[in-house]
Write a protein that holds these residues in place. Structure first.
Motif, PDB file in Angstrom:
ATOM      1  N   ARG A 106       0.835  -1.197   0.000  1.00  0.00           N
ATOM      2  CA  ARG A 106       0.000   0.000   0.000  1.00  0.00           C
ATOM      3  C   ARG A 106       0.867   1.243   0.000  1.00  0.00           C
ATOM      4  NH1 ARG A 106      -5.452  -0.710   1.234  1.00  0.00           N
ATOM      5  NH2 ARG A 106      -5.980  -2.862   1.693  1.00  0.00           N
ATOM      6  N   ASP A 107       0.283   2.339  -0.502  1.00  0.00           N
ATOM      7  CA  ASP A 107       0.993   3.613  -0.459  1.00  0.00           C
ATOM      8  C   ASP A 107       0.719   4.285   0.884  1.00  0.00           C
ATOM      9  OD1 ASP A 107      -1.526   4.861  -0.611  1.00  0.00           O
ATOM     10  OD2 ASP A 107      -1.195   5.697  -2.605  1.00  0.00           O
ATOM     11  N   LEU A 130      -1.355  -1.114  -4.011  1.00  0.00           N
ATOM     12  CA  LEU A 130      -0.451  -1.017  -5.156  1.00  0.00           C
ATOM     13  C   LEU A 130      -0.363  -2.394  -5.806  1.00  0.00           C
ATOM     14  CD1 LEU A 130       2.375   1.022  -3.364  1.00  0.00           C
ATOM     15  CD2 LEU A 130       0.681   1.912  -4.995  1.00  0.00           C
ATOM     16  N   GLY A 140       5.970  -0.522  -1.422  1.00  0.00           N
ATOM     17  CA  GLY A 140       4.929   0.173  -0.679  1.00  0.00           C
ATOM     18  C   GLY A 140       5.444   0.670   0.645  1.00  0.00           C
TER      19      GLY A 140
END
Length: 162
Positions: free
Chosen positions: A20-21, A27, A33
């Protein structure tokens, strides 16, 4: 027809393993990430506030929301609404920064309503947080076609302590 395999944790529960960002958006697999917050961590209220503030200041309100969610799920019953409201403030900022300004405004107002009855528990600046949430919600709520400013999560991060 083959079944779509789901990511699972060590106990077999469905868990999205995609990176994840900083705003918690998934993502593609293999992308770099942001390190995710571990789930189910029991922290003291002071540790919760300290960890969440660091994440908010770093522009990671989604991750701060997860810290508050741990407190909400593990804390005493009389503080559940406080920590749930704090999580809603963080996720409201997340949505506003992602461009979902209407949803962000609703969550900010819901979180403000949830924490408003409390009188600065654990040093939290409840009146300041309520004012921050209402002001940001008013600024980002797309009313009658008004242009909405882009929200920078790090710059908009609230101060949790009074």
């Amino acid at each position: 027809m083959t079944e779509n395999p789901r990511d699972r944790d060590g106990e077999g529960r469905a868990r999205n393993a995609r990176p994840r960002d900083g705003l918690g958006r998934p993502l593609p697999y293999g992308a770099a990430g942001v390190e995710r917050q571990p789930e189910g961590v029991v922290r003291s209220p002071a540790e919760t506030v300290r960890e969440a503030q660091l994440l908010l200041d770093a522009g990671k309100p989604f991750h701060a929301h997860e810290v508050f969610e741990d407190a909400w799920k593990s804390g005493p019953d009389e503080e559940r609404a406080l920590w749930r409201g704090m999580a809603q403030l963080a996720v409201g900022l997340t949505h506003a920064a992602r461009g979902n300004t209407a949803g962000g405004a609703r969550l900010l107002l819901r979180g403000a309503g949830g924490i408003a009855p409390y009188r600065d528990p654990h040093g939290l600046d409840v009146s300041g947080l309520v004012a921050w949430a209402r002001e940001l919600a008013a600024r980002v709520d797309p009313v009658e076609g008004r242009a909405v400013a882009v929200v920078d999560a790090g710059r908009e991060a609230p101060r949790l302590l009074g």
